[in-house]
Design a protein around this motif. Structure first.
Motif, mmCIF file in Angstrom:
data_model
loop_
_atom_site.group_PDB
_atom_site.id
_atom_site.type_symbol
_atom_site.label_atom_id
_atom_site.label_comp_id
_atom_site.label_asym_id
_atom_site.label_seq_id
_atom_site.Cartn_x
_atom_site.Cartn_y
_atom_site.Cartn_z
ATOM 1 N N PRO A 120 6.423 10.620 -1.001
ATOM 2 C CA PRO A 120 5.615 9.405 -1.045
ATOM 3 C C PRO A 120 5.492 8.900 -2.467
ATOM 4 O O PRO A 120 5.659 9.658 -3.421
ATOM 5 C CB PRO A 120 4.256 9.874 -0.507
ATOM 6 C CG PRO A 120 4.208 11.327 -0.834
ATOM 7 C CD PRO A 120 5.628 11.831 -0.747
ATOM 8 N N ARG A 126 4.216 9.363 11.845
ATOM 9 C CA ARG A 126 3.452 8.118 11.803
ATOM 10 C C ARG A 126 3.083 7.602 13.188
ATOM 11 O O ARG A 126 1.957 7.151 13.412
ATOM 12 C CB ARG A 126 4.259 7.042 11.058
ATOM 13 C CG ARG A 126 4.398 7.267 9.556
ATOM 14 C CD ARG A 126 5.317 6.209 8.955
ATOM 15 N NE ARG A 126 5.499 6.344 7.523
ATOM 16 C CZ ARG A 126 4.690 5.836 6.594
ATOM 17 N NH1 ARG A 126 3.615 5.155 6.971
ATOM 18 N NH2 ARG A 126 4.950 6.000 5.309
ATOM 19 N N ASP A 177 9.485 11.250 9.667
ATOM 20 C CA ASP A 177 8.459 10.295 9.272
ATOM 21 C C ASP A 177 8.037 9.418 10.449
ATOM 22 O O ASP A 177 6.857 9.094 10.604
ATOM 23 C CB ASP A 177 8.977 9.430 8.112
ATOM 24 C CG ASP A 177 7.855 8.729 7.364
ATOM 25 O OD1 ASP A 177 6.917 9.431 6.920
ATOM 26 O OD2 ASP A 177 7.903 7.493 7.224
ATOM 27 N N PRO A 232 0.834 -1.211 0.000
ATOM 28 C CA PRO A 232 0.000 0.000 0.000
ATOM 29 C C PRO A 232 0.865 1.255 0.000
ATOM 30 O O PRO A 232 1.872 1.322 0.727
ATOM 31 C CB PRO A 232 -0.794 -0.114 1.302
ATOM 32 C CG PRO A 232 -0.778 -1.577 1.627
ATOM 33 C CD PRO A 232 0.543 -2.089 1.148
ATOM 34 N N GLU A 292 0.572 4.093 1.315
ATOM 35 C CA GLU A 292 0.699 4.822 2.577
ATOM 36 C C GLU A 292 1.814 4.259 3.463
ATOM 37 O O GLU A 292 2.249 4.904 4.420
ATOM 38 C CB GLU A 292 -0.619 4.825 3.357
ATOM 39 C CG GLU A 292 -1.156 3.455 3.743
ATOM 40 C CD GLU A 292 -2.080 2.851 2.675
ATOM 41 O OE1 GLU A 292 -2.820 1.911 3.024
ATOM 42 O OE2 GLU A 292 -2.052 3.320 1.512
ATOM 43 N N LYS A 293 2.298 3.061 3.152
ATOM 44 C CA LYS A 293 3.415 2.507 3.922
ATOM 45 C C LYS A 293 4.771 3.023 3.439
ATOM 46 O O LYS A 293 5.785 2.825 4.113
ATOM 47 C CB LYS A 293 3.420 0.975 3.810
ATOM 48 C CG LYS A 293 2.330 0.263 4.586
ATOM 49 C CD LYS A 293 2.563 -1.242 4.542
ATOM 50 C CE LYS A 293 1.593 -1.996 5.441
ATOM 51 N NZ LYS A 293 1.902 -3.450 5.477
ATOM 52 N N THR A 303 7.580 5.782 2.084
ATOM 53 C CA THR A 303 8.063 7.159 2.019
ATOM 54 C C THR A 303 9.476 7.148 1.443
ATOM 55 O O THR A 303 10.351 6.447 1.955
ATOM 56 C CB THR A 303 8.109 7.822 3.412
ATOM 57 O OG1 THR A 303 6.816 7.778 4.007
ATOM 58 C CG2 THR A 303 8.547 9.281 3.291
#
Length: 389
Positions: A378, A363, A359, A164, A166-167, A169
């Motif tokens: 991203p 997170r 990050d 995914p 969003e995991k 960077t």
């Protein structure tokens, strides 16, 4: 303020170089408490403790003392020891770096104990599953909750594997942080002068991959080519313990010792080794990190492999893949001034550790964006599309 308990895992030489800048940045943060974990995967004085000293790292908080062994034994021993350490003092985040056996082993422990895992240098792929490092990368990235990538191709690999977005960077190349962290000491090292190479053109050689050094035929071919090259350009060859053992076993040490313009020396610490690299006319290697450092420094690099997990060093940098037979022609091209100059990839700027720290805070602590975080990249929709092509 909540303080995160973060484990930084170090195992082999490249790990130490990647962990050091992140350790120094995180050590200054009031929102985290670090535990530096040395698995002991490499135990030679020149290949482990010297790097802690050179990179200004303190003694590890936890030393698992695993040592050498088969891939299975080493992985199992790390898992057993690190699981026990986590049970005694559970971290909030496990940060693993690179692609050695300890990277995968600690990721497995974290996953089974439901501890979040972050992988620094995620998404690198050679496409060659005969390399144990490739298996370690694949497993670690599958398990990781946070994937910090150095380049667009790494983003694309992860997207193609269904990670995914969003995991992911993109934070840049942590090896460049290491170089910039130690740049003054590297410049002042004096290693070139000690070897009589100051103000002279020369090449640096490193070899350690099993495909190149573990059997007589390829290693003999490489020795013969190095001797031919030394007739064109002086060579300095810091010999990895694994390579030295095989040179002795295959009766090749005397050939190297008798070759003019070829200096065979002991392994060097990071500072002295990079002093050699910085002054070199070219580098010959089968390592991963040197491909990146030479691209950053604009130094031609000949990589003795059929694949690389760092293709950006070829598409944007000064690196090229060569065979043993192709070494001398490639050197002739370099000496004739016909080698691509390359350029520094984006985010290879010495600020990767700061982007990683930002990050983590975003997170895990849901903190407002930090200035440093704004430069993290991203994976974009365009990259995800390309990655699935």
């Amino acid at each position: 303020m909540q303080r995160l308990r973060i484990d930084l895992i170090a195992a082999a030489r490249p790990n130490f170089m990647k962990v050091a800048p992140l350790f120094h940045v995180l050590h200054e943060q009031p929102w985290c408490r670090l535990r530096l974990v040395h698995t002991g995967q490499h135990y030679d004085q020149n290949m482990s403790e010297a790097f802690f000293r050179d990179l200004k790292l303190p003694p590890p908080d936890l030393h698992l003392g695993v040592g050498s062994g088969s891939h299975a034994k080493q992985t199992a021993d790390v898992m057993l020891a690190y699981e026990e350490a986590c049970a005694a003092d559970r971290p909030d985040l496990v940060v693993v770096v690179g692609d050695v056996n300890s990277t995968m082993a600690c990721a497995l422990v974290g996953a089974k104990l439901h501890i979040p895992i972050a992988h620094l240098e995620a998404g690198l792929r050679s496409g060659d599953r005969r390399m144990p490092e490739e298996i370690n990368r694949l497993v670690t990235d599958t398990l990781a909750d946070i994937l910090w990538t150095p380049s667009p191709d790494a983003d694309e690999h992860l997207a193609a594997e269904g990670v995914p977005p969003e995991k992911i960077t993109r934070v840049g190349n942590i090896m460049i942080d290491s170089y910039e962290l130690m740049r003054e000491r590297i410049d002042a090292s004096g290693e070139r002068r000690r070897l009589g190479l100051e103000n002279h053109a020369y090449a640096v050689v490193t070899l350690h991959r099993p495909s190149n050094v573990d059997t007589p035929t390829p290693l003999t071919a490489l020795v013969d080519q190095l001797i031919r090259m030394a007739a064109r350009l002086p060579l300095v060859f810091p010999v990895h313990p694994r390579t030295r053992k095989n040179l002795e076993a295959f009766g090749l040490c005397s050939k190297l010792a008798d070759a003019p313009n070829l200096q065979v020396i002991e392994p060097l610490g990071y500072v002295d080794f990079m002093n050699l690299v910085c002054g070199a006319h070219l580098a010959i290697t089968d390592s991963g990190g040197i491909q990146e450092e030479t691209t950053y420094l604009g130094i031609p690099c000949l990589t003795l492999r059929t694949t690389t997990e760092r293709p950006i060093t070829i598409t944007e940098g000064t690196n090229r893949l060569v065979t043993a037979a192709g070494l001398v022609p490639a050197v002739d091209e370099i000496l004739a001034g016909r080698w691509p100059q390359g350029r520094k990839p984006r985010l290879w700027d010495g600020h990767t550790a700061a982007r990683v720290a930002a990050d983590i805070r975003r997170r895990l602590l849901r903190a407002p964006p930090h200035v440093a975080e704004a430069t993290a990249v991203p994976a974009t929709a365009h990259q995800r599309t390309r990655g699935n092509a």
